[in-house]
Design a protein around this motif. Structure first.
Motif, PDB file in Angstrom:
ATOM      1  N   SER A   1      -8.572  -3.415   4.066  1.00 15.77           N
ATOM      2  CA  SER A   1      -8.179  -4.625   3.353  1.00 15.77           C
ATOM      3  C   SER A   1      -9.390  -5.280   2.697  1.00 15.77           C
ATOM      4  CB  SER A   1      -7.524  -5.612   4.320  1.00 15.77           C
ATOM      5  OG  SER A   1      -8.468  -6.029   5.291  1.00 15.77           O
TER       6      SER A   1
ATOM      7  N   VAL B   1       0.847  -1.193   0.000  1.00 17.29           N
ATOM      8  CA  VAL B   1       0.000   0.000   0.000  1.00 17.29           C
ATOM      9  C   VAL B   1       0.881   1.241   0.000  1.00 17.29           C
ATOM     10  CG1 VAL B   1      -1.651   1.344   1.366  1.00 17.29           C
ATOM     11  CG2 VAL B   1      -1.984  -1.115   1.088  1.00 17.29           C
TER      12      VAL B   1
ATOM     13  N   CYS C   1      -6.911   3.124   4.420  1.00 17.46           N
ATOM     14  CA  CYS C   1      -7.143   1.925   3.622  1.00 17.46           C
ATOM     15  C   CYS C   1      -7.885   0.867   4.432  1.00 17.46           C
ATOM     16  CB  CYS C   1      -5.826   1.357   3.091  1.00 17.46           C
ATOM     17  SG  CYS C   1      -4.575   1.069   4.333  1.00 17.46           S
TER      18      CYS C   1
ATOM     19  N   GLU D   1      -8.349   2.029  -0.894  1.00 13.33           N
ATOM     20  CA  GLU D   1      -7.156   2.796  -0.543  1.00 13.33           C
ATOM     21  C   GLU D   1      -7.386   4.221  -1.008  1.00 13.33           C
ATOM     22  OE1 GLU D   1      -3.581   1.182  -2.261  1.00 13.33           O
ATOM     23  OE2 GLU D   1      -4.101  -0.833  -1.616  1.00 13.33           O
TER      24      GLU D   1
ATOM     25  N   VAL E   1      -2.500   7.824   4.091  1.00 13.30           N
ATOM     26  CA  VAL E   1      -3.275   6.831   3.347  1.00 13.30           C
ATOM     27  C   VAL E   1      -4.264   6.182   4.311  1.00 13.30           C
ATOM     28  CG1 VAL E   1      -3.225   4.646   2.089  1.00 13.30           C
ATOM     29  CG2 VAL E   1      -1.438   6.345   1.695  1.00 13.30           C
TER      30      VAL E   1
END
Length: 122
Positions: A59, A32, A57, A100, A55
């Motif tokens: 999963s 990532v 994010c 993301e 970032v």
């Protein structure tokens, strides 16, 4: 929580518990971070300008439409400093789809726009 990305495996194991199928590992978070670095490179940000980027994010990849139950996912927040990427938040959640998103500071945004404007004339 503020853990250097290379040393976050134990923290992720504690957050994820027994869930392993759709959750982040340290390798996943490194990928990532690599994708975020590539995005910032494409935006023309120098290494000195990248500190402060974040970032967010989650999963989990695509699953078939017939899959109707939520699954255990990892939600993480990565922050870029002059020393590299740091994991600043990690939590196990229940959900369906991961994502993301790179968030830039106003200064980084201005630098990216200036870089873009070098490529054309009005």
């Amino acid at each position: 929580m503020k853990i250097k990305l290379e040393k976050c495996a134990a923290a992720l194991a504690a957050v994820n518990g027994t869930a392993t199928a759709h959750t982040y590992t340290a390798l996943d978070l490194n990928m990532v971070a690599d994708r975020a670095e590539a995005q910032m490179d494409a935006l023309g940000l120098t290494l000195a300008q990248r500190a402060g980027a974040v970032v967010h994010c989650v999963s989990g990849g695509e699953v078939p439409n017939a899959y109707k139950y939520s699954r255990a996912l990892t939600r993480a927040r990565l922050e870029r400093t002059t020393g590299g990427w740091w994991l600043t938040e990690a939590k196990k959640i229940n959900g369906w789809v991961g994502f993301e998103a790179l968030h830039l500071t106003p200064g980084q945004d201005a630098a990216a726009i200036a870089h873009l404007r070098k490529g054309y004339r009005c």
